[in-house]
Motif scaffolding. Structure first.
Motif, mmCIF file in Angstrom:
data_model
loop_
_atom_site.group_PDB
_atom_site.id
_atom_site.type_symbol
_atom_site.label_atom_id
_atom_site.label_comp_id
_atom_site.label_asym_id
_atom_site.label_seq_id
_atom_site.Cartn_x
_atom_site.Cartn_y
_atom_site.Cartn_z
ATOM 1 N N ASN A 1 -2.468 25.843 40.428
ATOM 2 C CA ASN A 1 -3.205 26.825 39.645
ATOM 3 C C ASN A 1 -2.413 27.184 38.381
ATOM 4 O OD1 ASN A 1 -5.021 28.923 38.890
ATOM 5 N ND2 ASN A 1 -3.736 30.422 39.934
ATOM 6 N N ASN A 2 -3.039 27.055 37.208
ATOM 7 C CA ASN A 2 -2.463 27.498 35.933
ATOM 8 C C ASN A 2 -1.001 27.095 35.783
ATOM 9 O OD1 ASN A 2 -2.069 30.710 34.197
ATOM 10 N ND2 ASN A 2 -2.158 28.640 33.427
ATOM 11 N N SER A 3 -0.767 25.789 35.820
ATOM 12 C CA SER A 3 0.595 25.275 35.723
ATOM 13 C C SER A 3 0.663 24.158 34.687
ATOM 14 C CB SER A 3 1.072 24.752 37.086
ATOM 15 O OG SER A 3 1.131 25.803 38.028
ATOM 16 N N VAL A 4 1.869 23.929 34.159
ATOM 17 C CA VAL A 4 2.118 22.857 33.201
ATOM 18 C C VAL A 4 3.262 22.006 33.714
ATOM 19 C CG1 VAL A 4 2.805 22.274 30.847
ATOM 20 C CG2 VAL A 4 1.323 24.244 31.251
ATOM 21 N N ILE A 5 3.008 20.715 33.863
ATOM 22 C CA ILE A 5 4.036 19.749 34.258
ATOM 23 C C ILE A 5 4.258 18.832 33.068
ATOM 24 C CG2 ILE A 5 4.599 17.869 35.851
ATOM 25 C CD1 ILE A 5 2.762 19.274 37.907
ATOM 26 N N PHE A 6 5.477 18.802 32.556
ATOM 27 C CA PHE A 6 5.733 18.102 31.291
ATOM 28 C C PHE A 6 5.496 16.600 31.376
ATOM 29 C CE2 PHE A 6 8.878 21.331 29.217
ATOM 30 C CZ PHE A 6 7.845 22.239 29.125
ATOM 31 N N GLY A 7 6.026 15.936 32.425
ATOM 32 C CA GLY A 7 5.860 14.494 32.528
ATOM 33 C C GLY A 7 6.872 13.893 33.481
ATOM 34 N N TYR A 8 6.535 12.745 34.051
ATOM 35 C CA TYR A 8 7.432 11.988 34.934
ATOM 36 C C TYR A 8 7.920 12.821 36.128
ATOM 37 C CZ TYR A 8 7.581 8.573 31.138
ATOM 38 O OH TYR A 8 7.237 7.655 30.179
ATOM 39 N N SER A 9 7.126 13.776 36.563
ATOM 40 C CA SER A 9 7.512 14.628 37.691
ATOM 41 C C SER A 9 6.480 14.512 38.805
ATOM 42 C CB SER A 9 7.646 16.090 37.248
ATOM 43 O OG SER A 9 8.778 16.254 36.422
ATOM 44 N N ASN A 10 6.915 14.826 40.028
ATOM 45 C CA ASN A 10 6.054 14.652 41.191
ATOM 46 C C ASN A 10 5.940 15.925 42.018
ATOM 47 O OD1 ASN A 10 5.649 11.898 40.645
ATOM 48 N ND2 ASN A 10 7.477 11.319 41.791
ATOM 49 N N LYS A 11 4.701 16.316 42.267
ATOM 50 C CA LYS A 11 4.374 17.257 43.336
ATOM 51 C C LYS A 11 3.301 16.536 44.153
ATOM 52 C CE LYS A 11 1.944 21.420 44.559
ATOM 53 N NZ LYS A 11 1.335 20.703 45.698
ATOM 54 N N GLY A 12 3.748 15.570 44.929
ATOM 55 C CA GLY A 12 2.837 14.597 45.509
ATOM 56 C C GLY A 12 2.196 15.003 46.817
ATOM 57 N N HIS A 13 2.518 16.193 47.341
ATOM 58 C CA HIS A 13 2.080 16.553 48.681
ATOM 59 C C HIS A 13 1.457 17.944 48.699
ATOM 60 C CE1 HIS A 13 4.266 13.012 50.045
ATOM 61 N NE2 HIS A 13 5.291 13.425 49.315
ATOM 62 N N ASP A 14 1.025 18.361 49.890
ATOM 63 C CA ASP A 14 0.449 19.689 50.036
ATOM 64 C C ASP A 14 1.482 20.766 49.725
ATOM 65 O OD1 ASP A 14 -2.024 18.749 50.692
ATOM 66 O OD2 ASP A 14 -1.778 18.961 52.860
ATOM 67 N N GLY A 15 0.968 21.964 49.452
ATOM 68 C CA GLY A 15 1.801 23.084 49.040
ATOM 69 C C GLY A 15 1.206 23.686 47.780
ATOM 70 N N PHE A 16 1.591 24.926 47.471
ATOM 71 C CA PHE A 16 0.996 25.655 46.351
ATOM 72 C C PHE A 16 1.968 25.749 45.185
ATOM 73 C CE2 PHE A 16 0.437 29.733 44.080
ATOM 74 C CZ PHE A 16 -0.807 29.481 43.510
ATOM 75 N N LEU A 17 1.468 25.433 43.991
ATOM 76 C CA LEU A 17 2.195 25.624 42.737
ATOM 77 C C LEU A 17 1.299 26.439 41.819
ATOM 78 C CD1 LEU A 17 4.762 24.759 41.054
ATOM 79 C CD2 LEU A 17 3.311 22.961 40.085
#
Length: 393
Positions: free
Chosen positions: A237-253
């Protein structure tokens, strides 16, 4: 004309993200600030930044130069005013200098001799780390118009459940089947060769940049940006990931900014709202204390090359520096200095030799070399952040 983007007074307030990049290379919306300026100016840019970053991000100075404060997000009117600047003219927005034109070298500029011009219209200005996610809605909308004007989207495959198709743009090579795309609350942009896997539910504004992936069954609320070559699953929700990064699984960000080359272990969660609904305070590198954000919702700020293990829990308003490695049960502290190794039970120093070994392997997986220049930058960050690691031991 030669255009040079300078870091400006907000640089320290944008740490930890500006430890490893100039302000101009922060991503907000779909593009980085530099990419936005270069499109509006129809020109390449160079950079004035910290000495230890200048080998990777050099300045190219010519006889005539227009210097631009990289904290300002351009629009058409602002870019036109910048391009029209004459020698010894400076453009201001309130108390902030936007840009100035000069033939002098950086050490010889005397602003008392400059003609001051005012730009009074509303514009986006990135001053604090939390501005990156809190102003991402407007930034996505502006970039969507910039990138799609006069162009036709690739067709949306018929297996998808779609609302407000004219607010959805699919670039060449993108793959998406059996997803739900709801653009009634803002545009949805799917970049070149990106993929949205089956069962994902996306509500705009949303940007999935080139070669990025939304994993099976993800739930994404806008305004959210997933940078190039990143992978995202679970709930975001309402997040910015710059690049080349992984949040590949369940869980809240949520209400978060994640730098490059980060990895969030399975079932990592961050809190974005205090139990008492109070204003969130966030670590400030400028004051070396916790600063008021004015926000009720504020989650995680994580610098480049940082990682966390499975089931990691981040408290509301947590700042993680560069190249930290966090693991174990319980909530770690709300400020984790760069090159920290540990978790709730305490931290030790994550030595550069070990950190560099990991960075080399991680980047090699994406066919990118971990260069001597990259090593030198991280060595400099290691030295600059020593004083905070003492408090973390």
């Amino acid at each position: 004309m030669n255009y040079i983007l300078f870091d400006g007074p907000a640089r320290t307030q944008l740490l930890p993200f500006t430890f490893t990049r100039p302000v101009a290379d922060i991503r907000i919306g779909i593009l980085t600030i530099r990419e936005k300026w270069e499109r509006y100016l129809d020109a390449t840019t160079s950079t004035v930044t910290e000495d230890y970053l200048s080998e990777k991000f050099p300045m190219i100075e010519m006889e005539e130069n227009i210097m631009i404060n990289a904290s300002f997000i351009p629009n058409l009117k602002l870019a036109e005013l910048v391009m029209d600047l004459k020698e010894n003219q400076a453009l201001f927005h309130g108390d902030h200098m936007v840009a100035f034109s000069t033939k002098d070298t950086q050490d010889d500029i005397d602003f008392t001799t400059y003609e001051h011009l005012d730009y009074n219209e509303e514009t986006l200005y990135i001053e604090h780390t939390w501005d990156i996610f809190s102003k991402n809605d407007l930034a996505i909308r502006a970039d969507f118009e910039l990138l799609t004007e006069g162009r036709k989207s690739q067709p949306i495959p018929s297996s998808n459940n779609v609302l407000d198709t004219h607010q959805i743009f699919i670039e060449e090579g993108a793959k998406l089947e059996f997803t739900t795309l709801n653009a009634t609350s803002g545009p949805i942009y799917i970049g070149k060769d990106a993929e949205v896997m089956e069962g994902s539910i996306i509500r705009g504004p949303f940007a999935l940049c080139d070669h990025a992936t939304v994993k099976l069954g993800a739930k994404i609320y806008g305004p959210t940006t997933v940078g190039p070559h990143s992978k995202v699953g679970g709930e975001v929700n309402n997040s910015v990931i710059f690049g080349y990064s992984n949040k590949g699984h369940d869980g809240f960000l949520g209400n978060a900014v994640i730098g490059e080359w980060c990895n969030l272990g399975a079932d990592t969660n961050n809190s974005n709202l205090k139990n008492n609904y109070a204003e969130v305070k966030l670590w400030s590198y400028q004051t070396e204390n916790f600063a008021k954000t004015g926000l009720q919702f504020c989650g995680l700020m994580m610098g480049d090359h940082s990682k966390c293990g499975i089931n990691t829990m981040f408290n509301t308003g947590t700042v993680v520096g560069v190249s930290a490695n966090i693991f174990g049960s319980g909530f770690p502290r709300n400020f984790i200095p760069s090159f920290s190794w540990g978790g709730y039970s305490g931290f030790s120093t994550y030595l550069t030799k070990k950190a560099f070994e990991v960075a080399e392997v991680v980047m090699k997986r994406r066919d990118i070399d971990f260069s001597e220049i990259d090593k030198n930058i991280l060595e400099a960050v290691f030295d600059l952040t020593k004083k905070w690691r003492k408090d973390a031991s």
